[in-house]
Motif scaffolding. Structure first.
Motif, short mmCIF file in Angstrom:
data_model
loop_
_atom_site.label_atom_id
_atom_site.label_comp_id
_atom_site.label_asym_id
_atom_site.label_seq_id
_atom_site.Cartn_x
_atom_site.Cartn_y
_atom_site.Cartn_z
N LEU A 29 0.82 -1.20 0.00
CA LEU A 29 0.00 0.00 0.00
C LEU A 29 0.86 1.27 0.00
CD1 LEU A 29 -2.84 -1.07 2.48
CD2 LEU A 29 -2.96 -0.92 -0.02
N TRP A 30 1.97 1.26 0.75
CA TRP A 30 2.88 2.43 0.77
C TRP A 30 3.49 2.67 -0.61
CZ3 TRP A 30 8.01 3.02 -0.37
CH2 TRP A 30 8.61 4.23 0.00
N ALA A 31 3.89 1.55 -1.28
CA ALA A 31 4.48 1.69 -2.61
C ALA A 31 3.46 2.23 -3.61
CB ALA A 31 5.03 0.34 -3.08
N LEU A 32 2.20 1.77 -3.51
CA LEU A 32 1.17 2.27 -4.42
C LEU A 32 0.84 3.72 -4.14
CD1 LEU A 32 -1.23 -0.83 -4.50
CD2 LEU A 32 0.33 -0.06 -6.31
N ARG A 33 0.79 4.08 -2.85
CA ARG A 33 0.53 5.48 -2.50
C ARG A 33 1.62 6.39 -3.07
NH1 ARG A 33 3.38 9.28 0.36
NH2 ARG A 33 3.93 7.71 1.93
N THR A 34 2.88 5.97 -3.01
CA THR A 34 3.98 6.75 -3.57
C THR A 34 3.86 6.84 -5.09
OG1 THR A 34 5.40 5.99 -1.77
CG2 THR A 34 6.49 6.98 -3.68
N GLU A 35 3.49 5.74 -5.72
CA GLU A 35 3.35 5.72 -7.18
C GLU A 35 2.24 6.64 -7.65
OE1 GLU A 35 1.96 2.56 -10.66
OE2 GLU A 35 2.66 1.83 -8.71
N ALA B 78 0.65 9.29 4.83
CA ALA B 78 -0.33 8.69 5.78
C ALA B 78 -1.64 8.33 5.10
CB ALA B 78 -0.57 9.62 6.97
N GLN B 79 -1.61 8.12 3.78
CA GLN B 79 -2.83 7.71 3.07
C GLN B 79 -2.73 6.26 2.59
OE1 GLN B 79 -5.63 9.53 2.60
NE2 GLN B 79 -4.64 11.07 3.92
N GLU B 80 -1.94 5.44 3.33
CA GLU B 80 -1.79 4.03 2.97
C GLU B 80 -3.02 3.22 3.42
OE1 GLU B 80 0.40 5.67 4.74
OE2 GLU B 80 2.28 5.80 3.65
N LYS B 81 -4.17 3.60 2.93
CA LYS B 81 -5.42 2.91 3.25
C LYS B 81 -5.95 2.24 1.99
CE LYS B 81 -6.54 6.18 6.92
NZ LYS B 81 -7.52 7.16 7.43
N VAL B 82 -6.57 1.07 2.17
CA VAL B 82 -7.01 0.27 1.03
C VAL B 82 -7.99 1.05 0.17
CG1 VAL B 82 -8.16 -1.86 0.31
CG2 VAL B 82 -6.62 -1.88 2.27
N GLU B 83 -9.01 1.65 0.78
CA GLU B 83 -10.04 2.34 0.01
C GLU B 83 -9.48 3.56 -0.72
OE1 GLU B 83 -12.93 1.36 -0.78
OE2 GLU B 83 -12.61 -0.50 0.38
N VAL C 299 -6.30 4.11 -1.69
CA VAL C 299 -5.42 3.67 -2.77
C VAL C 299 -6.23 3.05 -3.90
CG1 VAL C 299 -3.57 2.07 -3.38
CG2 VAL C 299 -3.45 3.36 -1.23
N ALA C 300 -7.25 2.20 -3.55
CA ALA C 300 -8.07 1.55 -4.58
C ALA C 300 -8.88 2.57 -5.37
CB ALA C 300 -8.99 0.52 -3.93
N ALA C 301 -9.39 3.60 -4.68
CA ALA C 301 -10.16 4.63 -5.37
C ALA C 301 -9.28 5.39 -6.36
CB ALA C 301 -10.78 5.59 -4.36
N ALA C 302 -8.03 5.68 -5.98
CA ALA C 302 -7.12 6.37 -6.89
C ALA C 302 -6.74 5.49 -8.06
CB ALA C 302 -5.86 6.82 -6.11
N LEU C 303 -6.57 4.19 -7.82
CA LEU C 303 -6.22 3.26 -8.89
C LEU C 303 -7.37 3.05 -9.86
CD1 LEU C 303 -4.12 0.40 -7.26
CD2 LEU C 303 -3.42 1.87 -9.14
N THR D 55 0.68 -14.11 -0.18
CA THR D 55 1.83 -13.25 -0.54
C THR D 55 1.92 -13.06 -2.05
OG1 THR D 55 3.27 -15.21 -0.50
CG2 THR D 55 3.15 -13.88 1.51
N ARG D 56 1.60 -14.11 -2.81
CA ARG D 56 1.65 -13.98 -4.27
C ARG D 56 0.59 -13.00 -4.76
NH1 ARG D 56 0.90 -18.95 -5.41
NH2 ARG D 56 3.09 -19.57 -5.56
N GLU D 57 -0.62 -13.09 -4.17
CA GLU D 57 -1.72 -12.21 -4.61
C GLU D 57 -1.42 -10.75 -4.31
OE1 GLU D 57 -4.38 -12.77 -6.39
OE2 GLU D 57 -3.73 -14.86 -6.67
N ILE D 58 -0.94 -10.46 -3.11
CA ILE D 58 -0.66 -9.06 -2.75
C ILE D 58 0.51 -8.49 -3.53
CG2 ILE D 58 0.87 -9.51 -0.81
CD1 ILE D 58 -1.91 -6.82 -1.02
N SER D 59 1.47 -9.38 -3.91
CA SER D 59 2.64 -8.92 -4.68
C SER D 59 2.24 -8.57 -6.10
CB SER D 59 3.72 -10.00 -4.68
OG SER D 59 4.17 -10.27 -3.37
N ARG D 60 1.19 -9.26 -6.64
CA ARG D 60 0.76 -8.94 -7.98
C ARG D 60 0.13 -7.56 -8.10
NH1 ARG D 60 -2.20 -14.69 -9.61
NH2 ARG D 60 -0.28 -15.92 -9.91
N CYS D 61 -0.20 -6.95 -7.00
CA CYS D 61 -0.80 -5.60 -7.02
C CYS D 61 0.19 -4.52 -7.38
CB CYS D 61 -1.44 -5.30 -5.66
SG CYS D 61 -2.79 -6.42 -5.23
N LEU D 62 1.46 -4.81 -7.28
CA LEU D 62 2.49 -3.79 -7.57
C LEU D 62 2.61 -3.54 -9.07
CD1 LEU D 62 5.26 -4.80 -5.04
CD2 LEU D 62 3.69 -2.87 -4.87
#
Length: 438
Positions: free
Chosen positions: A371-377, A383-388, A390-394, A431-438
């Motif tokens: 989530l931190w990596a996606l927030r940076t991207e 402090a916005q490393e929240k699922v909703e 990050v998902a809304a921005a994606l 771990t495989r599923e969450i890693s595919r999110c990057l």
């Protein structure tokens, strides 16, 4: 407070300012502001009038700032007007080489100046000056003497002089009233005989005229210009001395070339002929007027104190560079780093947490890191490393990735909520599923 450190700083600052001012002065044009007794001088005692007159008449004339005979060519006529006595004493070798140039066929005019070094007795008629410039040129036994008073004027001349001064005042012309002049007839013989029809009368200083005293030890002359006083005594104004294949003409008083007399009577005609411009290029020497250093800051390096200062600065800079440079020697053997790489560190920590059955902790840290990596991207605020969030921005650009983030995070939250530990198969899948999110 004046401390030792402040005193040293002040001395260094004053030294730098002094050198800077000197260098700036040397970068200025070599005309001295027109105040000198040289061909740049515009005051009464300067010689700029004769130089510019020759230029206007298209006569070949130029200035030389190099020590003679450097820069002189065959056929040149060197003109040395009132050389500085101090430079003559310090640079005699240049005059000796000039004498050799004259002996090889060169021609030269030396106009003597009222030297600073003189000796006199109680009788002013005995006042004589040292003229070492002639001695260095191979003309011994010649002296410039001031004849005072020289009676060459009549009452009619006095009246004419007063009328001239008043007329020049009306025309706003600078006059020299402190040195009265008079027009007088001169006699030309020998080498000057060809000028008799052009030069009959000269305007000369009346009270402090300098004349040549030629003794028996002097070389034989081939021509003279003389003036006769009221008591019928002939005085020599100029003389020609043959030297080898060339010749040197000596004029006793530089006032004949000064700005305030150059236009009077036949003075300009005589000056133009004495400079040799009618026979070849006239070269006005400015080296012995001290103008060789103007426009040339590197001249400072020839002065002892500035030269030593420059050497010390260069030496100090060299020592500083040497101290700051790397020491050269044999190559240093390569040493393996003792600490682990980042990959090794992560592998070791993962093994540690796995063996200690902290799979839930690893899953939670892995999800937060993704989530931190996606927030940076996505350039979201800290402090916005929240699922909703990050998902809304994606979802605006990558809907599939947004659904994958929500699904993987939900699966991890579900596994973390269970009381039982996560088995290896489930752990690897999450771990495989969450890693595919990057």
């Amino acid at each position: 407070m004046l401390s030792t450190r402040n005193a040293i700083t002040a001395v260094v600052a004053l030294t730098v300012l002094s050198i800077g001012a000197t260098v700036y002065n040397l970068t200025q044009p070599p005309d001295g502001g027109g105040l000198g007794r040289n061909s740049y001088g515009t005051r009464a005692h300067g010689h700029r009038a004769i130089y510019e007159t020759m230029e206007k008449l298209n006569l070949p004339v130029r200035r030389s700032h190099f020590p003679p005979p450097v820069g002189l060519e065959a056929g040149d006529h060197l003109v040395m007007i009132g050389p500085n006595q101090r430079l003559v004493e310090h640079e005699p070798e240049h005059l000796r080489r000039t004498a050799e140039w004259v002996n090889a066929g060169g021609q030269m005019l030396v106009v003597l100046k009222s030297p600073e070094v003189y000796s006199f007795t109680e009788d002013r008629r005995d006042r004589t000056w040292e003229t070492s410039v002639l001695e260095e040129l191979g003309l011994p036994g010649i002296k410039a003497a001031e004849i005072w008073p020289l009676q060459i004027a009549s009452p009619e001349d006095d009246a004419a002089e007063k009328d001239r001064i008043e007329r020049e005042k009306v025309l706003s012309i600078q006059v020299n009233e402190e040195r009265p002049t008079a027009a007088t007839t001169v006699t030309l013989d020998g080498a000057f005989a060809s000028l008799r029809s052009d030069v009959t009368s000269l305007r000369l200083p009346r009270e402090d005229l300098h004349v040549l005293e030629i003794t028996t030890s002097a070389p034989q002359t081939t021509g003279r210009i003389t003036v006769q006083s009221n008591d019928e005594v002939n005085y020599t104004l100029a003389a020609v001395f043959p030297r080898g294949q060339g010749r040197i003409t000596v004029l006793s008083d530089e006032s004949l070339f000064n700005n305030y007399l150059i236009t009077a009577e036949d003075n300009p005609v005589l000056a133009a002929n004495l400079t040799g411009s009618t026979r070849g290029p006239a070269v006005f020497d400015e080296f012995f007027h001290g103008l060789s250093s103007r426009g040339n800051p590197l001249w400072l390096l020839t002065r002892p104190y500035y030269g030593w200062l420059f050497i010390m600065v260069i030496a100090a800079a060299a020592i500083w560079i040497w101290r700051q440079s790397a020491a050269l020697g044999p190559p240093v053997p390569y040493k393996e780093p003792t600490r682990r790489t980042l990959t090794e560190y992560l592998d070791a920590m993962a093994t540690l947490f796995t063996r200690s059955r902290q799979k839930k902790f690893v899953l939670e840290e892995l999800r937060d890191g993704v989530l931190w990596a996606l927030r940076t991207e996505l350039h979201l605020a800290p402090a916005q490393e929240k699922v909703e969030v990050v998902a809304a921005a994606l979802e605006r650009h990558h809907p599939a990735r947004a659904r994958r983030v929500r699904r993987a995070s939900a699966e991890i939250d579900k596994a973390l909520a269970e009381r039982e530990s996560v088995d290896n198969a489930k752990f690897i899948e999450l771990t495989r599923e969450i890693s595919r999110c990057l």
